[in-house]
Design an enzyme around this catalytic site. Structure first.
Site, PDB file in Angstrom:
ATOM      1  N   CYS A 174       0.819  -1.226   0.000  1.00  0.00           N
ATOM      2  CA  CYS A 174       0.000   0.000   0.000  1.00  0.00           C
ATOM      3  C   CYS A 174       0.850   1.271   0.000  1.00  0.00           C
ATOM      4  CB  CYS A 174      -0.972  -0.035   1.174  1.00  0.00           C
ATOM      5  SG  CYS A 174      -2.324   1.167   1.010  1.00  0.00           S
TER       6      CYS A 174
ATOM      7  N   LYS B 252     -12.632   7.462  -3.006  1.00  0.00           N
ATOM      8  CA  LYS B 252     -11.805   6.402  -2.449  1.00  0.00           C
ATOM      9  C   LYS B 252     -12.133   5.050  -3.083  1.00  0.00           C
ATOM     10  CE  LYS B 252     -10.816   4.381   2.123  1.00  0.00           C
ATOM     11  NZ  LYS B 252     -11.191   4.457   3.566  1.00  0.00           N
TER      12      LYS B 252
ATOM     13  N   HIS C 244      -4.710  -5.140  -0.363  1.00  0.00           N
ATOM     14  CA  HIS C 244      -4.642  -5.715   0.983  1.00  0.00           C
ATOM     15  C   HIS C 244      -5.165  -7.146   1.061  1.00  0.00           C
ATOM     16  CE1 HIS C 244      -3.355  -1.989   2.934  1.00  0.00           C
ATOM     17  NE2 HIS C 244      -4.214  -1.354   2.151  1.00  0.00           N
TER      18      HIS C 244
ATOM     19  N   GLU D 213      -3.897  -9.244   2.866  1.00  0.00           N
ATOM     20  CA  GLU D 213      -3.690  -9.658   4.259  1.00  0.00           C
ATOM     21  C   GLU D 213      -4.875  -9.318   5.158  1.00  0.00           C
ATOM     22  OE1 GLU D 213      -2.632  -5.311   4.521  1.00  0.00           O
ATOM     23  OE2 GLU D 213      -2.405  -6.898   3.032  1.00  0.00           O
TER      24      GLU D 213
ATOM     25  N   ARG E  62     -15.739   3.144  11.291  1.00  0.00           N
ATOM     26  CA  ARG E  62     -14.903   4.206  11.863  1.00  0.00           C
ATOM     27  C   ARG E  62     -15.092   5.516  11.099  1.00  0.00           C
ATOM     28  NH1 ARG E  62     -10.475   1.657  11.523  1.00  0.00           N
ATOM     29  NH2 ARG E  62      -9.660   2.597   9.608  1.00  0.00           N
TER      30      ARG E  62
END
Length: 309
Positions: free
Chosen positions: A142, A163, A235, A237, A249
């Site tokens: 990233c 995004k 990502h 992971e 969040r």
């Protein structure tokens, strides 16, 4: 074979509950074997979650691996107690004279800043250069990718209007790559970023090659064999709930963030998300570790020497 991590690291309980074989220091000392040495430079605020995610994937290897957790030397974390960091992490200054078979540089939530305005950018430059002489194979993730491509190649990044957030389909561009051995032609990858790499600024004919791509959100993973480096922008992971927690969040912070695409069943945030990328995450890391094992030196101190290749 198991993974060796610090004896009292909280991630140990999580991994053991998942059935992952963990080795303690006493047991490791009895074994006459050279484990692969992998370092994790953890730049994320939630250190425990990130270290668990990567340890889970590394630990699935049949090879013995010793994981060293590394942090920026003089950066004060706002979310992780200093006692925790001093107990379980080494600063880069403390490991800079060591050699590693593998090294991971994570993302960091600072993509809005120009690189030169990142407080620890001078140390990041030292670390990135250090990987070329002290590490056999490096995986950047990233923001780590954006930093490395900028530093090594002068590649630019472009701010997205919205995004890229969700689980996106990707294409296996280089199926004969040892890192993509066993990968499907088309597969899902979690994505959470505001920036894209500008393809037009990537060097031509310099050995840098795109391995995984997406028509919708652009390059996902690149390789440069000459630098023995992989660059994973997204990502694999991530846990099953990582995107969900990030969405919640953002909403609590008053941000007008849309639900991550292709993630919640029926696009309903009240429904439990399904993990449809886990197998490819494990496959990528097993391929990386296997290739590392096949090509690294038995004498780790020879890493970075003129006969490295």
């Amino acid at each position: 074979m198991p993974i060796k991590i610090p004896d009292h690291l909280p991630a140990r309980q999580t991994l053991e509950a998942e059935g992952i074989n963990i080795m303690d220091s006493t047991r490791a000392a009895r074994q006459d074997i050279r484990p692969l040495q992998i370092g994790l430079l953890n730049l994320m605020p939630n250190k425990q979650r990130t270290e668990t995610q990567f340890a889970r994937l590394i630990a699935a290897s049949p090879l013995q691996v010793e994981l060293t957790l590394v942090r920026i030397t003089d950066h004060k974390s706002k979310s992780t107690p200093e006692e925790y960091l001093s107990t379980f992490y080494s600063t880069w200054e403390e490991v800079r004279n060591r050699k590693f078979d593998g090294f991971i540089v994570t993302g960091a939530p600072i993509a809005h800043l120009p690189f030169e305005e990142v407080r620890y950018w001078p140390e990041m430059i030292e670390i990135m250069d250090w990987t070329q002489t002290h590490v056999h194979s490096t995986m950047f993730i990233c923001w780590g990718v954006q930093a490395a491509l900028y530093h090594f190649y002068g590649a630019s990044r472009k701010r997205r209007e919205n995004k890229a957030f969700g689980v996106y389909r990707h294409k296996n561009i280089k199926p004969n790559s040892p890192f993509l051995r066993g990968f499907s032609d088309d597969f899902a990858v979690p994505v959470s970023r505001y920036n894209d790499i500008d393809r037009d600024t990537l060097p031509k004919g310099d050995g840098l090659e795109i391995l995984i791509d997406s028509d919708e959100i652009g390059p996902c993973m690149l390789e440069d064999p000459s630098r023995r480096s992989l660059f994973m922008l997204n990502h694999l992971e991530y846990d099953s709930t990582s995107l969900q927690e990030e969405y919640e969040r953002d909403r609590k912070a008053g941000l007008d963030t849309a639900p991550p695409v292709n993630y919640f069943p029926d696009n309903d945030p009240t429904k439990k998300p399904r993990n449809i990328w886990r197998s490819h995450a494990h496959l990528l890391f097993q391929n990386w570790i296997n290739e590392m094992y096949q090509t690294t030196h038995y004498d780790i101190e020879k890493i970075g020497t003129p006969n490295e290749d």
